[in-house]
Structure formats: C-alpha cells, structure tokens
Design a protein around this motif. Structure first.
Motif, PDB file in Angstrom:
ATOM      1  N   PHE A 146       0.837  -1.143  -0.025  1.00  0.00           N
ATOM      2  CA  PHE A 146       0.001   0.069  -0.037  1.00  0.00           C
ATOM      3  C   PHE A 146       0.972   1.120   0.025  1.00  0.00           C
ATOM      4  O   PHE A 146       2.070   1.194   0.344  1.00  0.00           O
ATOM      5  N   PHE A 147       0.168   2.149  -0.480  1.00  0.00           N
ATOM      6  CA  PHE A 147       0.919   3.390  -0.433  1.00  0.00           C
ATOM      7  C   PHE A 147       0.247   4.571   0.735  1.00  0.00           C
ATOM      8  O   PHE A 147      -0.939   4.473   0.987  1.00  0.00           O
ATOM      9  N   VAL A 201       9.692  -0.689  -2.471  1.00  0.00           N
ATOM     10  CA  VAL A 201      10.513  -0.207  -3.385  1.00  0.00           C
ATOM     11  C   VAL A 201      10.179   1.546  -3.776  1.00  0.00           C
ATOM     12  O   VAL A 201      11.251   2.156  -3.714  1.00  0.00           O
ATOM     13  N   ALA A 202       9.011   1.654  -3.836  1.00  0.00           N
ATOM     14  CA  ALA A 202       8.742   2.987  -4.218  1.00  0.00           C
ATOM     15  C   ALA A 202       8.467   3.996  -3.010  1.00  0.00           C
ATOM     16  O   ALA A 202       8.315   3.471  -1.947  1.00  0.00           O
ATOM     17  N   GLN A 203       8.697   5.363  -3.410  1.00  0.00           N
ATOM     18  CA  GLN A 203       8.609   6.226  -2.415  1.00  0.00           C
ATOM     19  C   GLN A 203       7.097   5.949  -1.859  1.00  0.00           C
ATOM     20  O   GLN A 203       6.269   5.930  -2.610  1.00  0.00           O
ATOM     21  N   GLY A 204       7.081   6.124  -0.598  1.00  0.00           N
ATOM     22  CA  GLY A 204       5.545   6.073   0.051  1.00  0.00           C
ATOM     23  C   GLY A 204       5.117   4.886   0.154  1.00  0.00           C
ATOM     24  O   GLY A 204       3.869   4.614   0.584  1.00  0.00           O
ATOM     25  N   GLN A 205       5.780   3.743  -0.298  1.00  0.00           N
ATOM     26  CA  GLN A 205       4.813   2.308  -0.366  1.00  0.00           C
ATOM     27  C   GLN A 205       5.346   1.461   0.523  1.00  0.00           C
ATOM     28  O   GLN A 205       6.551   1.546   1.070  1.00  0.00           O
ATOM     29  N   HIS A 236      -3.080   9.593  11.584  1.00  0.00           N
ATOM     30  CA  HIS A 236      -1.712   9.995  11.369  1.00  0.00           C
ATOM     31  C   HIS A 236      -1.937  11.268  10.409  1.00  0.00           C
ATOM     32  O   HIS A 236      -0.863  11.840   9.730  1.00  0.00           O
ATOM     33  N   ASP A 237      -3.177  11.462   9.776  1.00  0.00           N
ATOM     34  CA  ASP A 237      -3.424  12.528   9.004  1.00  0.00           C
ATOM     35  C   ASP A 237      -2.774  12.061   7.619  1.00  0.00           C
ATOM     36  O   ASP A 237      -2.205  12.658   6.735  1.00  0.00           O
ATOM     37  N   LEU A 238      -2.839  10.839   7.240  1.00  0.00           N
ATOM     38  CA  LEU A 238      -2.324  10.188   6.066  1.00  0.00           C
ATOM     39  C   LEU A 238      -3.458   9.746   5.507  1.00  0.00           C
ATOM     40  O   LEU A 238      -4.227   8.973   6.123  1.00  0.00           O
ATOM     41  N   HIS A 239      -3.417   9.451   4.069  1.00  0.00           N
ATOM     42  CA  HIS A 239      -4.242   8.642   3.286  1.00  0.00           C
ATOM     43  C   HIS A 239      -3.713   7.313   2.904  1.00  0.00           C
ATOM     44  O   HIS A 239      -2.561   7.416   2.115  1.00  0.00           O
ATOM     45  N   ALA A 240      -4.094   6.103   3.301  1.00  0.00           N
ATOM     46  CA  ALA A 240      -3.649   4.860   2.922  1.00  0.00           C
ATOM     47  C   ALA A 240      -4.562   4.301   1.866  1.00  0.00           C
ATOM     48  O   ALA A 240      -5.703   4.375   1.608  1.00  0.00           O
ATOM     49  N   THR A 241      -3.642   3.892   0.620  1.00  0.00           N
ATOM     50  CA  THR A 241      -4.439   3.667  -0.316  1.00  0.00           C
ATOM     51  C   THR A 241      -3.857   2.205  -1.047  1.00  0.00           C
ATOM     52  O   THR A 241      -2.669   2.132  -1.182  1.00  0.00           O
ATOM     53  N   PHE A 242      -4.631   1.215  -1.287  1.00  0.00           N
ATOM     54  CA  PHE A 242      -4.256  -0.081  -1.871  1.00  0.00           C
ATOM     55  C   PHE A 242      -4.579  -0.193  -3.559  1.00  0.00           C
ATOM     56  O   PHE A 242      -4.782  -1.269  -3.952  1.00  0.00           O
ATOM     57  N   PRO A 246      -0.985   4.192  -8.147  1.00  0.00           N
ATOM     58  CA  PRO A 246      -1.335   5.543  -7.872  1.00  0.00           C
ATOM     59  C   PRO A 246      -0.475   6.743  -8.499  1.00  0.00           C
ATOM     60  O   PRO A 246      -0.679   7.670  -8.738  1.00  0.00           O
ATOM     61  N   ILE A 247       0.668   6.108  -8.678  1.00  0.00           N
ATOM     62  CA  ILE A 247       1.735   7.197  -9.498  1.00  0.00           C
ATOM     63  C   ILE A 247       2.239   6.605 -10.581  1.00  0.00           C
ATOM     64  O   ILE A 247       2.849   5.458 -10.595  1.00  0.00           O
ATOM     65  N   ALA A 248       2.410   7.191 -11.763  1.00  0.00           N
ATOM     66  CA  ALA A 248       2.800   6.745 -13.177  1.00  0.00           C
ATOM     67  C   ALA A 248       4.450   6.545 -12.896  1.00  0.00           C
ATOM     68  O   ALA A 248       5.191   7.352 -12.236  1.00  0.00           O
ATOM     69  N   ARG A 249       5.001   5.597 -13.748  1.00  0.00           N
ATOM     70  CA  ARG A 249       6.601   5.335 -13.974  1.00  0.00           C
ATOM     71  C   ARG A 249       7.200   5.113 -12.562  1.00  0.00           C
ATOM     72  O   ARG A 249       8.334   5.305 -12.186  1.00  0.00           O
TER      73      ARG A 249
END
Length: 456
Positions: A146-147, A201-205, A236-242, A246-249
């Motif tokens: 998740f991000f 691997v990805a930022q925020g993941q 924590h005022d963050l949005h978790a998404t599955f 969500p972000i290209a490339r």
C-alpha cells in the motif's frame, strides 16, 4: 437446515456465548456486522451490543437491493449470520469506558434460508469444499502492499508521499515507521500474527506481512487489514491506498499470494525427490493457474488501474510462466526452510481485488490442473524481461491481458473460472467490470490533452 453455530434448543453455541461474555467484559457498546459486496468493498450494519444474542440466534436483516451486485428490489431481504470466530475489538474505537467490535458475517437468502449465492465469502467456501472433497485443505498468505499519501487542507487524499524511502530503508528516509508500528499494534490487538514490515521499493510504499492461515481466515484478514491500515493512517493525517498504480512510472502495489495444499499426511506440495522439492501435485496446481491465468486476471486484477501496474519494467509479472527464483515469472516457487513451508507464489494479484473471489479463482484453477493431471513446462530461470518477442515465442511464453477489457473477454470464455465464481456473481461481476471499462475508454485523459491539444 440446522445452523451448526446454534444449539438444538435455539440457544447459543459455546463460541457464541464466549463472544457475548467478551462483549460484556470489554464494555463493547456497538457491534459492526461486516460483509463484502461483489467488488470487495467492506460493508457493515451497526447494532447496539445488546443485540448480539439476537444476531447469533435470529440474524440481522438488511436490504440487499442497495448493495452492488446483490439482488433486485423485489427480492431484497437478506440476513446476516455472524461468524463467532471473527469477533475482534476495533483498536481505533476503544475508549476508557466503551469499545466497538466487529463480526464478519455470512449472508443468508431469507427466501430459502440457504447461503446467498451472491455472497463472496460463500463463493470461497464452495472452492474450499471442492478442495476438501479432493482430500485437501488450503492455506494462503498474501503480501498486500500500500501507499501512504499526505492529505490536503480539506482532508482529501493527494499523491504526495510523506517520505523519500526505498526498499528496506530506515529513518530519516522512511518517515512512516511510527505509522507502521501503530498499524502492527492494531493488527495484533485483533488477533493477527505479524511476521515483518518494511518500506517497499517506491517512495511512500509499504508492506506488512502476516502469517499463513487457512484460506477463509486469510481472506477475512485481507479485508480487516485494509480497514485497519486506512483507519490508523487517518489518525496520522495520512491517506492509505491499495490502488495498484497511483503514481505513473514507479512500482505499483501487488498482493503476492502464497498457497499450499495439505492432507492428513502433511504438505502435498513438498517432495524431497522432486525438482525444487516440488511434488507432481504442486506442478499440476501451478499448471492449472497458468492455464487459466488470463481469466483469473479479471478477478485478481479487477480495475482499469490494475493494468497500469502489469507492464514490463516495474517488477510486476506479465508473462505466463513459472520459476523457482525468477520474479519476472507469473508463478514462483519460494525457498522453504522446512517441508511444511513448501508453497507456490502467485505474483500477479493486486490489493484492489476481492480476496474471497481472487482466492476462489486461484484455488479452482489449481484444483482443475490437479484433476486434469496437467504438468507445467520447464521453469524459466532467466529474466524474461530481457527476452525479445522471438525468444518468448521460442519458450512458448504468452502474456497476460493488457487491459481490463481483454481480461473480461478471457473470463467470459473460461468455464473453470466462471464456475468458481458461480452464475450469480459471474454475471454481476462481468456486468460491473464491462461498464467500468466502457466508461474508461470514452474518457479523455490529461495525458492526451497535453500530447495532442496544441499539436493538432
């Protein structure tokens, strides 16, 4: 039809009484009776905790016509039957003098008193019943990624990550360690046994792994996991998404799913003398999944966005092949320290799927491979991403559908996966996903405007 959870005199079973006692001990004032719709969205009916005994003995009625893909208005009455094994206190709702809890429910068709065929949990139970008739129980362990994104001043989700971390990074790059810690505490309070957590691997993941369990409990746990992650991230005022991509490339989020079959003698996937210690049964199970992979993809990768992840170059598998070590293949045989840990890993599912339907599709395809006595081709130990088209043809490697429309077409032609879903869910699922893809293809994206508006 006798309810196995209710005593013959209409009273509570031992497990149900334990839940009622726990509700009183913990000061629970509200119960959330949860179930999922066909698309995998967790729904709930909230009742005062004093209704717990009634929920167990009589069920709680609700209008099924308002739930995606359930029933028409003229046949709308449904009944929720709580499973006492799924009782858990909601960690983000605990206060000094009160608490809220949840019970996952089966959906009953009130016109017949039988399980509702449009209930995804029932669909998975049918797949497990088929396995049981063949002499097997099924274990599963998913790895949902998740991000975590920042929220804007109105509390709405952005795609701005709150860290610059990468795979297994630590602070200060990984700024979400405290969030993951709180998520783990929440999961453990609800009965999860968490094995590991790390930055992906990805930022925020991120990824948090929990232990193997029987397939039904694991599917329940996926829904719970997504709910807990979102709720605690919001604290924590963050949005978790599955959302898969969500972000290209950059790398998308997958839900690699490990599976194994057991009989009375142990893990039937293990063979000391087999290649990679895999049994012929395991090879047939793998072959069944590979055989039906295009159709399975419609269920395990069920959104338009899913196919933005399933492209070469971002560690997501797109090639229908298997390997003992190669992560570019669709199916992998992970290393196992002991025979009981022998398993196969399906690397293509993503966390937007309905876990009940996804597991049912994978299990039925694997069991079909066993029943047909299929054998998989030799494993591909090279990096398939480095192959050109000619070499892929030489190895007989095909690709997954490139979009949701192609996946739905494959599903409509695959009787094994359609049978896994059942007539009701297959019809409603295909109808919903065909509409989703039709809506998508008539939209004009920002990329198209940027590319063409001033050029032509």
């Amino acid at each position: 039809m006798t309810d196995k959870n209710v005593e013959p005199d209409g009273g509570l079973s031992t497990k149900e009484q334990e839940v009622v006692d726990k509700i009183e001990e913990e000061g629970v004032d509200f119960l959330r009776l949860q179930f999922t719709d066909i698309l995998g969205t967790v729904k709930n009916v909230s009742v005062p905790a004093r209704q717990a005994e009634k929920a167990f003995t009589e069920g709680i009625y609700f209008d099924g016509s308002s739930i995606e893909g359930f029933v028409r208005i003229q046949e709308s009455d449904m009944r929720l039957k709580p499973d006492p094994d799924t009782f858990a206190i909601l960690p983000w709702r605990q206060k000094e003098d009160s608490a809220a809890a949840r019970l996952i429910c089966d959906v009953i068709d009130t016109s017949t008193g039988e399980p509702f065929e449009g209930d995804p949990r029932y669909v998975l139970k049918q797949a497990l019943k088929r396995a049981e008739e063949m002499g097997y129980t099924v274990n599963a362990a998913p790895e949902p990624e998740f991000f975590l994104f920042e929220e804007d001043e109105d509390g709405r989700a952005t795609t701005k990550t709150n860290d610059a971390g990468g795979y297994f990074d630590l602070a200060p790059k990984d700024l979400a360690q405290d969030v993951r810690r709180d998520i783990i505490y929440g999961l453990e309070s609800m009965g999860f046994e968490v094995e590991a957590s790390h930055h992906e691997v990805a930022q925020g993941q991120h990824e948090i792994n929990f232990t193997y369990d029987d397939a039904l409990s694991t599917a329940d746990n996926v829904g719970t996991f997504r709910t807990v992650v979102r709720a605690i991230a919001a604290q924590h005022d963050l949005h978790a998404t599955f959302m898969p991509k969500p972000i290209a490339r950059i790398n998308g989020s997958g839900m690699h799913t490990h599976m194994s079959l057991f009989d009375e003698d142990g893990n039937v996937f293990h063979d000391d003398d087999g290649q990679f210690n895999l049994s012929e049964t395991a090879r047939s199970f793998i072959a069944g999944i590979l055989e039906h992979a295009p159709a399975i993809t419609a269920v395990t990768n069920p959104t338009v966005n899913s196919y933005k992840r399933l492209v070469p170059g971002y560690e997501a598998p797109v090639y229908v092949a298997w390997s003992d070590r190669n992560r570019s293949a669709l199916i992998r045989k992970p290393a196992a320290r002991v025979p009981a840990a022998s398993r196969v890993e399906a690397r293509f599912p993503d966390p937007s799927c309905n876990p009940y339907l996804a597991f049912a599709a994978l299990i039925n395809a694997g069991l079909d491979g066993i029943e047909q006595g299929l054998d998989c081709d030799d494993p591909i130990r090279e990096n398939i991403y480095d192959f050109d088209e000619a070499k892929r043809e030489e190895y007989g490697i095909t690709t997954l559908p490139s979009n949701l429309g192609e996946a739905i077409d494959a599903l409509e032609e695959d009787e094994v996966v359609l049978d896994a879903l059942g007539e009701h869910i297959a019809e409603k699922f295909i109808e919903a996903k065909t509409h989703e893809f039709s809506e998508y293809i008539v939209e004009v994206s920002q990329w198209e405007l940027d590319q063409y508006l001033e050029t032509f």
